[in-house]
Each structure stands twice: as structure tokens, then as C-alpha cells.
Design a protein around this motif. Structure first.
Motif, PDB file in Angstrom:
ATOM      1  N   ALA A  33       0.913   3.892   0.993  1.00 51.06           N
ATOM      2  CA  ALA A  33       1.041   3.250   2.307  1.00 51.06           C
ATOM      3  C   ALA A  33      -0.069   2.244   2.578  1.00 51.06           C
ATOM      4  O   ALA A  33       0.118   1.295   3.339  1.00 51.06           O
ATOM      5  N   ALA A  34      -1.233   2.440   1.961  1.00 46.24           N
ATOM      6  CA  ALA A  34      -2.355   1.519   2.157  1.00 46.24           C
ATOM      7  C   ALA A  34      -2.272   0.293   1.257  1.00 46.24           C
ATOM      8  O   ALA A  34      -3.105  -0.610   1.357  1.00 46.24           O
ATOM      9  N   GLY A  35      -1.276   0.267   0.370  1.00 45.25           N
ATOM     10  CA  GLY A  35      -1.137  -0.857  -0.552  1.00 45.25           C
ATOM     11  C   GLY A  35      -1.885  -0.677  -1.855  1.00 45.25           C
ATOM     12  O   GLY A  35      -1.878  -1.569  -2.711  1.00 45.25           O
ATOM     13  N   ASP A  36      -2.542   0.480  -2.033  1.00 45.63           N
ATOM     14  CA  ASP A  36      -3.230   0.762  -3.292  1.00 45.63           C
ATOM     15  C   ASP A  36      -2.218   1.193  -4.349  1.00 45.63           C
ATOM     16  O   ASP A  36      -1.195   1.805  -4.035  1.00 45.63           O
ATOM     17  N   ILE A  37      -2.533   0.894  -5.609  1.00 52.29           N
ATOM     18  CA  ILE A  37      -1.684   1.345  -6.712  1.00 52.29           C
ATOM     19  C   ILE A  37      -2.278   2.632  -7.276  1.00 52.29           C
ATOM     20  O   ILE A  37      -3.361   2.625  -7.864  1.00 52.29           O
ATOM     21  N   GLU A  38      -1.580   3.731  -7.066  1.00 51.27           N
ATOM     22  CA  GLU A  38      -1.976   5.010  -7.648  1.00 51.27           C
ATOM     23  C   GLU A  38      -1.246   5.189  -8.971  1.00 51.27           C
ATOM     24  O   GLU A  38      -0.078   4.814  -9.097  1.00 51.27           O
ATOM     25  N   LEU A  39      -1.925   5.762  -9.939  1.00 52.62           N
ATOM     26  CA  LEU A  39      -1.356   5.945 -11.271  1.00 52.62           C
ATOM     27  C   LEU A  39      -1.051   7.425 -11.457  1.00 52.62           C
ATOM     28  O   LEU A  39      -1.960   8.240 -11.587  1.00 52.62           O
ATOM     29  N   ARG A  40       0.240   7.757 -11.440  1.00 52.27           N
ATOM     30  CA  ARG A  40       0.647   9.157 -11.420  1.00 52.27           C
ATOM     31  C   ARG A  40       0.570   9.837 -12.774  1.00 52.27           C
ATOM     32  O   ARG A  40       0.781  11.048 -12.874  1.00 52.27           O
ATOM     33  N   ASN A  41       0.284   9.089 -13.828  1.00 48.44           N
ATOM     34  CA  ASN A  41       0.206   9.704 -15.147  1.00 48.44           C
ATOM     35  C   ASN A  41      -0.933   9.077 -15.943  1.00 48.44           C
ATOM     36  O   ASN A  41      -1.162   7.876 -15.872  1.00 48.44           O
TER      37      ASN A  41
END
Length: 226
Positions: free
Chosen positions: A159-167
Motif C-alpha cells: 500500500a505504501a508503494g514499496d516492492i516487497e519480495l515474497r521469496n
């Protein structure tokens, strides 16, 4: 034909269990969740009944694709709360198949263990520089998110526009050599950013139990991720 069975499971048999559209939907939903998932939630996400979801989820667990835990619904505890229900999460173990058999895992172990054992820091510096350089040379043809997907990071924009890396593509090594492998991940992704003219500082270490240790921060002045 495949890598040796682990814990009595044949990797080829395990992977073949995903050759079903319903199981693929269930797996993809569970893989996108940070916490273990109840059968009801998985069924709703896949658009199937709870009974059918339970059958396929248990088959995926038997194949080593999912791990199983038990928990009561949030806020319910003590006498009368009922039995803990099954929860499913993506396993942290790996299933891989190669034809003919290959053992790149051993080579990776040797390289990373040599880097960690190098008290002078020469090997670490050389490998870190190589990771940064490799990142800069990766062609980012369809945007950063698509490129991270190609390399197995499973990116998701929050939601903040950050790219989270799930793996983490190097999960097993990261568990054994956490600091070293997280540093290599960071250098590789910072190199990708540099290669596209972005600030490498957008990539930062944000340790998390079930995800990659790197997060790519949103641009300070808005705009969409490239």
C-alpha cells in the motif's frame, strides 16, 4: 532423472502434484500470504468448496509443497474454543529436478562458505562487486517488477508503494549464511536499480522471516515503479 529424494519424497512426484489448475490457484494464494492460511480462506480465494480445498491442500502437504500447522481462530482460546484448525503455508524446503542430475547447490555452498571463511574480506568484496556488476548488466526490458519476477523474487507492491519480495531465490543458503547472502541479494538488486538509472539506495535490508531480506522503497517524489 531427478535430484535424490529427501525425507522419502521424490521431487518429481512432488512437483507433478501442481499439475492441476485448482492446486495451482490454492498454492499461489497461500504463497502470497505472510501467515499460514485456514482452509476456509483458501477455498474462498480459489472459488471452490471447503471440502474440495481441504482435499487438495492435504495432497499438496503430502507432496511436500505446503507445510501444516494448527491454530485456533484469532481471539478464541481456553475451554469451549474448539479444536485448533489446520493452517497451510508454503514450505521452506525446496523441490528441484534436473535432467541429467546436476549439483549446483554444492558449488554454491562451497563459494559462500569460502566467502564467509575469508577473514581478510577479499573474497567477500570480490563477490559483492560481482553481484553489483551482474545487477547492472541485467536487461530490465519490462520494468523492475517484471525483472524481479523473472529472477524468482515474487515481488508485490504494498500500500505504501514499496516492492516487497515474497521469496528469496537463495533461501536455503540464506538460512545458513544469512548475513552474507542477504548482502549479495542487496548488491544484486542495487545493481539492477543502477542499471536503470534509479538510486541504488531505494533497495534496503528489511529482514523478515518468510520473505527476501530486501525491500525496494517507493520513489520519494511519486511515480510508478518501472
Amino acid at each position: 532423472m531427478s535430484t535424490p529424494p529427501r525425507d522419502g519424497r521424490n521431487p518429481l512426484t512432488g512437483l507433478s502434484s501442481l499439475d492441476d489448475p485448482v492446486r495451482q490457484r490454492l498454492y499461489q494464494y497461500i504463497a502470497s500470504c505472510d501467515d499460514p492460511v485456514a482452509r476456509e480462506d483458501a477455498a474462498s480465494a480459489a472459488g471452490i468448496s471447503r471440502t474440495l480445498a481441504a482435499y487438495h491442500l492435504d495432497k499438496l502437504a503430502e507432496a511436500g509443497i505446503l507445510s501444516v500447522s494448527y491454530a485456533r481462530p484469532a481471539g478464541r482460546s481456553g475451554p469451549g474454543a474448539g479444536r485448533p484448525a489446520k493452517r497451510y503455508a508454503r514450505t521452506r524446503d525446496e523441490l528441484s529436478v534436473s535432467v541429467p542430475p546436476r549439483n549446483y547447490r554444492l558449488l554454491a555452498d562451497l563459494l559462500v562458505s569460502a566467502m564467509v571463511a575469508d577473514d581478510a574480506g577479499t573474497v567477500r568484496s570480490a563477490i559483492s562487486a560481482a553481484a553489483r556488476r551482474a545487477g547492472r548488466e541485467i536487461p530490465v526490458r519490462h520494468g523492475l517488477v517484471s525483472t524481479l519476477e523473472e529472477f524468482g523474487y515474487e515481488p508485490a507492491v504494498n500500500a505504501a508503494g514499496d516492492i516487497e519480495l515474497r521469496n528469496c531465490p537463495f533461501e536455503r543458503l540464506a538460512r545458513q549464511y544469512t548475513e552474507a547472502v542477504c548482502g549479495l541479494n542487496l548488491n544484486l538488486i542495487q545493481g539492477m536499480l543502477e542499471g536503470t538509472g534509479e538510486s541504488p539506495q531505494r533497495a534496503a535490508l528489511t529482514p523478515c522471516e518468510r520473505r527476501c531480506c530486501v525491500t525496494v522503497r517507493a520513489r520519494r517524489h511519486g511515480g510508478r515503479h518501472r
